[in-house]
Every structure is written in structure tokens, then in C-alpha cells.
Write an enzyme that holds these catalytic residues in place. Structure first.
Site, PDB file in Angstrom:
ATOM      1  N   ARG A 136      11.930  65.487   9.502  1.00  0.00           N
ATOM      2  CA  ARG A 136      12.404  64.526   8.491  1.00  0.00           C
ATOM      3  C   ARG A 136      13.588  65.121   7.732  1.00  0.00           C
ATOM      4  O   ARG A 136      14.598  64.464   7.511  1.00  0.00           O
ATOM      5  CB  ARG A 136      11.239  64.205   7.534  1.00  0.00           C
TER       6      ARG A 136
ATOM      7  N   LYS B 113       2.488  57.484   5.755  1.00  0.00           N
ATOM      8  CA  LYS B 113       2.094  56.400   4.839  1.00  0.00           C
ATOM      9  C   LYS B 113       3.284  55.496   4.517  1.00  0.00           C
ATOM     10  O   LYS B 113       3.158  54.281   4.532  1.00  0.00           O
ATOM     11  CB  LYS B 113       1.508  56.971   3.540  1.00  0.00           C
TER      12      LYS B 113
ATOM     13  N   ARG C  45      14.591  65.783  -0.334  1.00  0.00           N
ATOM     14  CA  ARG C  45      13.681  65.953  -1.468  1.00  0.00           C
ATOM     15  C   ARG C  45      13.520  67.435  -1.811  1.00  0.00           C
ATOM     16  O   ARG C  45      13.367  68.256  -0.910  1.00  0.00           O
ATOM     17  CB  ARG C  45      12.303  65.375  -1.113  1.00  0.00           C
TER      18      ARG C  45
ATOM     19  N   ARG D 273       1.453  71.335  -1.449  1.00  0.00           N
ATOM     20  CA  ARG D 273       1.110  69.893  -1.446  1.00  0.00           C
ATOM     21  C   ARG D 273      -0.107  69.647  -0.561  1.00  0.00           C
ATOM     22  O   ARG D 273      -0.979  68.838  -0.886  1.00  0.00           O
ATOM     23  CB  ARG D 273       2.307  69.068  -0.955  1.00  0.00           C
TER      24      ARG D 273
ATOM     25  N   ARG E 185      -4.730  59.788  -6.134  1.00  0.00           N
ATOM     26  CA  ARG E 185      -4.685  61.116  -5.504  1.00  0.00           C
ATOM     27  C   ARG E 185      -5.830  61.991  -5.995  1.00  0.00           C
ATOM     28  O   ARG E 185      -5.984  63.101  -5.516  1.00  0.00           O
ATOM     29  CB  ARG E 185      -3.362  61.782  -5.867  1.00  0.00           C
TER      30      ARG E 185
HETATM   31  P1  ADP Z   1       3.978  63.194  -0.293  1.00  0.00           P
HETATM   32  O1  ADP Z   1       5.139  62.915   0.612  1.00  0.00           O
HETATM   33  O2  ADP Z   1       3.663  64.638  -0.435  1.00  0.00           O
HETATM   34  O3  ADP Z   1       2.801  62.349  -0.009  1.00  0.00           O
HETATM   35  P2  ADP Z   1       4.806  61.711  -2.662  1.00  0.00           P
HETATM   36  O4  ADP Z   1       6.183  61.238  -2.430  1.00  0.00           O
HETATM   37  O5  ADP Z   1       3.727  60.709  -2.637  1.00  0.00           O
HETATM   38  O6  ADP Z   1       4.488  62.928  -1.721  1.00  0.00           O
HETATM   39  O7  ADP Z   1       4.719  62.487  -4.068  1.00  0.00           O
HETATM   40  C1  ADP Z   1       5.573  63.579  -4.360  1.00  0.00           C
HETATM   41  C2  ADP Z   1       5.034  64.340  -5.580  1.00  0.00           C
HETATM   42  O8  ADP Z   1       4.904  63.434  -6.689  1.00  0.00           O
HETATM   43  C3  ADP Z   1       3.643  64.924  -5.397  1.00  0.00           C
HETATM   44  O9  ADP Z   1       3.657  66.174  -4.762  1.00  0.00           O
HETATM   45  C4  ADP Z   1       3.184  64.997  -6.856  1.00  0.00           C
HETATM   46  O10 ADP Z   1       3.741  66.079  -7.533  1.00  0.00           O
HETATM   47  C5  ADP Z   1       3.747  63.729  -7.459  1.00  0.00           C
HETATM   48  N1  ADP Z   1       2.807  62.596  -7.364  1.00  0.00           N
HETATM   49  C6  ADP Z   1       2.957  61.462  -6.623  1.00  0.00           C
HETATM   50  N2  ADP Z   1       1.910  60.645  -6.761  1.00  0.00           N
HETATM   51  C7  ADP Z   1       1.044  61.276  -7.587  1.00  0.00           C
HETATM   52  C8  ADP Z   1      -0.234  60.952  -8.103  1.00  0.00           C
HETATM   53  N3  ADP Z   1      -0.853  59.810  -7.769  1.00  0.00           N
HETATM   54  N4  ADP Z   1      -0.828  61.845  -8.928  1.00  0.00           N
HETATM   55  C9  ADP Z   1      -0.237  62.992  -9.267  1.00  0.00           C
HETATM   56  N5  ADP Z   1       0.960  63.365  -8.815  1.00  0.00           N
HETATM   57  C10 ADP Z   1       1.619  62.520  -7.985  1.00  0.00           C
END
Ligand code: ADP
Length: 274
Positions: free
Chosen positions: A127, A13, A139, A150, A88
């Protein structure tokens, strides 16, 4: 242009969002990035979110919805945005619908990057290895244990969004396992279609909403069309009358097609000459 990119962690994404923002001059709104920035800055939201994120669970809906509500009102988001990592949950999607409706805004498309979960783990491992090699900070939730959590959260809470947006007719899927450039090209094709569709819809809506009250542009187009029709009618009449006098028959209507063919023939010749 207002878009949502859907897909599990590691689906690509962020990569596609980066390409979309330069192409459409829109901003990327990544709740993950915003939350990580809040954690780094030690804000109250960051302090609340850190432990949840480290476990791979979802931060409460109210927190992320408040962040997004604030963000879409910033001037740089006026031209549009691509949401990455938000919504989400269905509750977040409903909140987003309300936020957009209050601002008379609409989503153009929701694009899901479909991927094979088995391969995601490998992608994330790569990554992490690449970031480590570049000396970048990895991260805290990019490790196999947390990734499983996740993915589980994605399956249970985020995947149902496909149905939510499909029921609105704006959900599209691209194969996220294809090479990056091919994924980008597939997204471009979908967006070109979505834009044409929404333009056509908007046009029909406007025409339906105000019969007889066309936009100034549409009015002047209609006027010039009417004027040229009248001119060609006037030109056709004397010729038709003369022909009918000669042949003693009823005047025939001037053929629209004939003029068109001649025109395009002329254009073709001009192009060749150049
Ligand atoms: P990923 O690479 O897993 O898609 P993101 O960078 O988007 O992860 O998000 C990392 C973490 O931040 C998620 O695992 C969650 O804990 C939190 N997070 C991000 N966006 C949301 C959201 N829209 N609702 C709830 N938690 C979120």
C-alpha cells in the site's frame, strides 16, 4: 443497513466498505479517516490525537465515541452506515449499543475479515509503495515499527469484540485472504441472510407485540386471502353437491392442489409460447 467491519489494520475494511456504501447507499464511518481529518484541520481533537496515532496507540474512548455520536445523527447516515475502525474496544462497543438504543436503531451484522498477520505487513508495504508511486502522501503510522504496535493494540483490545458480538448472535467471519471480489461476494451472501433473518424476526415480533393489530398491509393481505378462500368454497359447494347426488356419496372437499398444478402448467405453456 447498519454494519460493523472488524479486522486488523490492512485487512481490507476500507476496500470492502467502499463497495458496501455504493451497493446499499449507506455511508462509511471511519474513525481513522475522521481523526486524520481532525489532525489535518488542526482541531483540538486532532491536536490531542496526532501523537497517539503516530505511536499506533488508541485515542481515548470518549473522544471517538463523541465523534461517532455526532456523525450518526447527520442526515446522510439515516439510511444506514458501515463502521470501519469503530468500535475498537469493548467499552466503545458498549457505548455504541447505548447510542443505538437511544435512537431505536439496531445493528444488522458485524463482519470480521479474518487475515493472516504475517501477510498484513506485506500488504501494508505494498500500500505504501503504491501510494508513493502515485505521488500520494503516506500515512505517518504506515511503517513496520508502528504497524507492530497497531497489531498489538488490535490483538489486546479489539479482537475481544468477536466474542462480544458473537454473544449477541450477529458476528460473522469471512476469509479476508481471498481475492477482493470473493470477499465482497462472501459479505453479500452473509448480508442477504442477515437481512432475511432480521425481517423474519421483525415480523414475528410485530405479530407477537400486537395480537389482532396487524399492519395495514398484512390486514389487506389477510382480507384478500379470506375473500378468495370464500369464493373457492362457494364454487366448490354446488359441484360437490352434484357429484354426491350422482355417486350417492358424501361430498368431497375441493382439492387445492389441483388448481395450483393447472395454474403452473398454464404458466409454463405461456412462457414457452413467448
Ligand atoms: P488501521 O488502518 O490501523 O485500521 P485506522 O485508519 O482505522 O487504522 O486508524 C488509525 C489510527 O487512528 C489508529 O491506530 C488509532 O490511533 C486511531 N483510531 C482510529 N479509530 C479509533 C478508535 N475507534 N478508537 C481509538 N483510536 C482510534
Amino acid at each position: 443497513m447498519r454494519l460493523i467491519l472488524l479486522g486488523p489494520p490492512g485487512a481490507g475494511k476500507g476496500t470492502q466498505a467502499q463497495r458496501l456504501i455504493s451497493k446499499y447507499r449507506i455511508v462509511q464511518l471511519s474513525t481513522g479517516d475522521m481523526l486524520r481529518a481532525a489532525v489535518a484541520a488542526g482541531t483540538p481533537v486532532g491536536l490531542q490525537a496526532k501523537a497517539i496515532m503516530d505511536r499506533g496507540e488508541l485515542v481515548p474512548d470518549a473522544v471517538v465515541v463523541a465523534i461517532i455520536a455526532d456523525r450518526i445523527d447527520q442526515p446522510d447516515a439515516k439510511n444506514g452506515f458501515v463502521l470501519d475502525g469503530f468500535p475498537r474496544t469493548v467499552a466503545q462497543a458498549e457505548a455504541l449499543d447505548r447510542l443505538l438504543a437511544e435512537r431505536s436503531l439496531r445493528l444488522d451484522a458485524v463482519i470480521e475479515l479474518a487475515v493472516d498477520e504475517g501477510i498484513l505487513l506485506k500488504r501494508i508495504e505494498k500500500r505504501v509503495a503504491d501510494m508513493t508511486a502515485r505521488g500520494e502522501k503516506v500515512r505517518s503510522d504506515d511503517n513496520p515499527e508502528v504497524l507492530k504496535g497497531r497489531l498489538a493494540a488490535y490483538r489486546a483490545l479489539t479482537a475481544p469484540l468477536s466474542y462480544y458480538y458473537a454473544s449477541k448472535g450477529i458476528h460473522r467471519v469471512v476469509d479476508g485472504m481471498d481475492p477482493i471480489d470473493e470477499v465482497t461476494a462472501a459479505i453479500d451472501r452473509l448480508l442477504a441472510k442477515a437481512r432475511t433473518k432480521s425481517r423474519t424476526k421483525a415480523g414475528t415480533k410485530a405479530a407477537k407485540a400486537k395480537p389482532g393489530k396487524a399492519s395495514p398491509k398484512a390486514r389487506s393481505k389477510a382480507k384478500s386471502k379470506a375473500r378468495s378462500k370464500a369464493r373457492s368454497k362457494a364454487r366448490a359447494k354446488p359441484r360437490a353437491k352434484a357429484a354426491s347426488r350422482k355417486a350417492g356419496s358424501r361430498p368431497r372437499k375441493a382439492s387445492k392442489n389441483k388448481g395450483g398444478m393447472r395454474k403452473s402448467g398454464t404458466r409454463r405453456r405461456l412462457t414457452k409460447a413467448r
